[in-house]
Scaffold this active site. Structure first.
Site, PDB file in Angstrom:
ATOM      1  N   ASP A 128       0.813  -1.220   0.000  1.00  0.00           N
ATOM      2  CA  ASP A 128       0.000   0.000   0.000  1.00  0.00           C
ATOM      3  C   ASP A 128       0.843   1.266   0.000  1.00  0.00           C
ATOM      4  OD1 ASP A 128       0.863  -0.601   2.635  1.00  0.00           O
ATOM      5  OD2 ASP A 128      -0.738   0.611   3.500  1.00  0.00           O
ATOM      6  N   GLU A 192       0.276  -1.406   5.637  1.00  0.00           N
ATOM      7  CA  GLU A 192       1.341  -0.917   6.526  1.00  0.00           C
ATOM      8  C   GLU A 192       1.135   0.552   6.883  1.00  0.00           C
ATOM      9  OE1 GLU A 192       5.026   1.173   7.620  1.00  0.00           O
ATOM     10  OE2 GLU A 192       3.842   1.493   5.812  1.00  0.00           O
TER      11      GLU A 192
HETATM   12  C1  LIG Z   1      21.427  11.432  10.746  1.00  0.00           C
HETATM   13  C2  LIG Z   1      20.255  11.398   9.842  1.00  0.00           C
HETATM   14  C3  LIG Z   1      19.350  10.385  10.215  1.00  0.00           C
HETATM   15  C4  LIG Z   1      18.023  10.247   9.679  1.00  0.00           C
HETATM   16  C5  LIG Z   1      17.785  10.643   8.311  1.00  0.00           C
HETATM   17  C6  LIG Z   1      16.591   9.990   7.808  1.00  0.00           C
HETATM   18  C7  LIG Z   1      16.321  10.319   6.396  1.00  0.00           C
HETATM   19  C8  LIG Z   1      15.118   9.640   5.877  1.00  0.00           C
HETATM   20  C9  LIG Z   1      15.251   8.176   5.780  1.00  0.00           C
HETATM   21  C10 LIG Z   1      14.234   7.392   5.880  1.00  0.00           C
HETATM   22  C11 LIG Z   1      12.856   7.925   6.036  1.00  0.00           C
HETATM   23  C12 LIG Z   1      12.105   7.184   7.002  1.00  0.00           C
HETATM   24  C13 LIG Z   1      10.672   7.643   7.103  1.00  0.00           C
HETATM   25  C14 LIG Z   1       9.785   6.885   6.201  1.00  0.00           C
HETATM   26  C15 LIG Z   1       8.899   5.958   6.914  1.00  0.00           C
HETATM   27  C16 LIG Z   1       8.250   5.049   5.928  1.00  0.00           C
HETATM   28  C17 LIG Z   1       7.312   4.106   6.548  1.00  0.00           C
HETATM   29  C18 LIG Z   1       6.054   4.763   7.011  1.00  0.00           C
HETATM   30  O1  LIG Z   1       5.601   5.748   6.494  1.00  0.00           O
HETATM   31  N1  LIG Z   1       5.437   4.240   8.023  1.00  0.00           N
HETATM   32  C19 LIG Z   1       4.256   4.783   8.654  1.00  0.00           C
HETATM   33  C20 LIG Z   1       3.638   3.664   9.447  1.00  0.00           C
HETATM   34  C21 LIG Z   1       2.338   4.006   9.993  1.00  0.00           C
HETATM   35  C22 LIG Z   1       2.054   3.189  11.209  1.00  0.00           C
HETATM   36  N2  LIG Z   1       1.259   3.760  12.091  1.00  0.00           N
HETATM   37  O2  LIG Z   1       2.485   2.096  11.409  1.00  0.00           O
HETATM   38  C23 LIG Z   1       4.642   5.927   9.583  1.00  0.00           C
HETATM   39  O3  LIG Z   1       5.733   5.952  10.147  1.00  0.00           O
HETATM   40  O4  LIG Z   1       3.817   6.818   9.752  1.00  0.00           O
END
Ligand SMILES: CCCCCCCC/C=C\CCCCCCCC(=O)N[C@@H](CCC(N)=O)C(=O)O
Length: 569
Positions: A128, A192
């Site tokens: 998704d 997810e």
């Molecule tokens: C020193 C620098 C460190 C960090 C830099 C990070 C840069 C970005 C890298 C990754 C991004 C991560 C964020 C994306 C999350 C993707 C997954 C997601 O969206 N999950 C939802 C899940 C919802 C839930 N309630 O389970 C969320 O987190 O909202």
């Protein structure tokens, strides 16, 4: 104390501090692992053909949006399912692969390995995506058009490159006759983005009902290959999420009094709530630098930094406050040092001339592992300090503990080595996942949970997650496929290969060989680091004679005729 004594004491303290600082700075040694780089000219390199690109674009064009729990585009999920079925005929017809459709839309693939004594591993991803506001995008979010070598689409990095990358790698391997030793599972959840309770949780329950107790490791989406995100480091840094922040969504509610706007009260429900929200934004939670996985990350990366930064990062016990201030300046670095706060929804009022009868706001916290949910609730309550604002918990999850990331931790090293085979100039380090993943549903199977997305990011790209203009370059998608190829091939080993002391000698020669004069039979591999480690008397005699021959044979100017033993003539 006399002035002289005071001076001597101060000099002694400063000297002691200096010694500690320097010892820590120079004892955090760089890793010098040797990995075999994956080159585009390699015969097993998976090239991004037009066909591969087209099926990725097609997957991105299917808008498998999750809106809220239980509310997702069901037809599109089915469409994506049949697209996968058609795109990967070898995977879907192989006798080694069993596919189960879980909870109507999620997909669980079981790939059977020949050696049942090896603990299987698990690769996960999600089908998704989040919604997209099309008008704000440069290119339509569900067209998957290409501009300047980038494919623009919702899901391009979150996380259809994972879904398609894993299946491309498996399709390639199976079509080349790959028969795994180690079994593995691939789990694709379908919700997810709205906590995975219908998808990943059902996959996990299915695995449990089959009697699966343990997986060797789990790899899910997560951190990425970051360029320019970490102050002082120029080369790419691939962070592997060994922990995951928790979350706490709070509902703030103010009951007001409806009435005519011509005779307003001193404050409306909206005004009271706005003040509460403003106080929350003005009072960020304190830095927790040094109390979570970020400490390990910075110490790991210190050797990549210029001397001054290296001294600082190696001595967070002393320079923590400076680093905290510095990291607080940018959202991605701020996110790793503290519990962050986002006011994500605000509603109130029905008409321009009617006083609002109530107002509601939602605050989404991402919780640093060193803090508890209760601490955050108490903090917010104290900051708002207004009984008219009712605070209730909408949803929550405690932070996930750090998975092991040592030199002998199989899962971590398989992922780290696979990353470095693809991104040869990158350094890897353990990090903390700042968003959430489906991994929470699999935590009973292993403590070796890792979160890494094969995505290359530059500053600013973080806004594309759940934002506008989400995109991936064609080259990066090719890298993603080859990354998963290496994960599958590398994880198929019995034991962790290549993690010997040899890396400390890599600067002296490229001719590094690893061999133990040990005779082994099937099952003996469990004795390594296991129980009942043993060697036969005969084998020990052979070992001595082997080293005798290594020493005498190596004592030559050049390679000798190896058949010079009289009994071999
Ligand atoms: C020193 C620098 C460190 C960090 C830099 C990070 C840069 C970005 C890298 C990754 C991004 C991560 C964020 C994306 C999350 C993707 C997954 C997601 O969206 N999950 C939802 C899940 C919802 C839930 N309630 O389970 C969320 O987190 O909202």
């Amino acid at each position: 104390m006399s002035c002289k004594q005071l001076c001597i004491t101060l000099v002694a303290i400063c000297s002691a501090l200096l010694v500690i600082v320097l010892v820590r700075t120079f004892t955090l040694v760089p890793r010098k692992d040797v990995v075999i780089a994956c080159k585009t000219a390699d015969s097993d390199f998976i090239k991004l053909t037009d066909q591969i690109l087209k099926r990725f674009q097609k997957a991105l064009q299917i808008d498998t949006i999750s809106f809220k729990r239980g509310e997702y585009n069901r037809d599109q999920l089915l469409l994506l399912g049949s697209h996968l079925q058609k795109s990967f005929p070898v995977v879907h017809s192989s006798p080694l692969v069993k596919l189960d459709i879980i909870a109507n839309y999620s997909r669980l693939y079981t790939i059977s390995g020949s050696n049942t004594s090896l603990t299987p591993y698990l690769l996960t991803a999600h089908l998704d995506v989040v919604p997209a506001i099309a008008e704000e995008w440069e290119l339509p979010p569900f067209d998957a058009q290409i501009k300047d070598e980038f494919i623009y689409a919702r899901g391009a990095i979150d996380f259809k490159q994972g879904i398609m990358g894993i299946l491309e790698a498996l399709e390639y391997l199976l079509s080349k006759g790959f028969k795994p030793n180690r079994s593995f599972y691939i789990g694709f959840g379908h919700d997810e983005e709205v906590t995975g309770v219908d998808g990943a949780r059902a996959i996990s329950q299915e695995l449990q009902s089959r009697g699966l107790k343990q997986v060797e490791f789990l790899l899910d989406e997560g951190l990425a290959v970051l360029n320019g995100f970490i102050p002082g480091i120029k080369k790419p840094v691939a962070l592997i999420g060994i922990g995951e922040k928790g979350f706490l969504t709070l509902k703030l509610y103010v009951k007001g009094e409806a009435g005519h706007s011509s005779m307003p009260l001193k404050e409306t429900a909206i005004g009271i709530l706005a003040k509460a929200v403003s106080k929350i934004e003005d009072n960020p939670l304190p830095s927790m630098l040094g109390y979570g996985p970020e400490k390990e990350m910075l110490e790991h990366l210190a050797h990549e930094m210029p001397l001054a930064a290296r001294i600082v990062m190696s001595n967070l016990w002393l320079f923590g406050p400076i680093v905290s201030w510095f990291f607080s300046q940018k959202p991605p670095t701020n996110a790793i040092i503290r519990t962050v706060t986002s006011v994500t929804m605000f509603n109130g009022g029905v008409k321009t001339n009617v006083l609002p009868s109530d107002a509601t706001a939602y605050i989404n916290h991402r919780i640093h592992p060193a803090q508890s949910l209760q601490e955050i609730m108490d903090y917010d309550r104290a900051v708002i300090n207004d009984d008219r604002v009712q605070i209730s918990v909408e949803d929550s999850m405690v932070a996930a503990a750090g998975s092991p990331s040592g030199e002998n931790d199989f899962g971590y090293q398989i992922i780290s080595n696979s990353i470095r085979q693809i991104w040869t100039n990158a350094t890897t380090a353990p990090g903390m996942m700042i968003g959430n993943t489906d991994t929470k549903h699999y935590k009973d199977f292993t403590k070796n949970i890792y979160r890494f997305s094969p995505t290359v990011m530059f500053p600013g790209d973080e806004k594309r997650f759940h934002g506008v203009n989400e995109r991936i370059s064609k080259n990066n998608y090719e890298q993603a496929i080859n990354f998963y190829y290496h994960i599958i091939v590398n994880a198929d080993k019995r034991l962790l290969m290549g993690n010997t002391d040899t890396r400390h000698y890599a600067m002296f020669t490229k001719n590094i060989y690893r061999f133990c004069p040990t005779v082994m039979f099937l099952g003996d591999e469990k004795r390594f680091h296991g129980i009942n480690e043993r060697i036969s008397k005969k084998n020990y005699e052979q070992a001595i004679n082997f080293y005798y021959h290594v020493i005498t044979n190596a004592d030559q100017r050049s390679l000798i005729n190896i058949h010079q033993h009289s009994d071999e003539l």
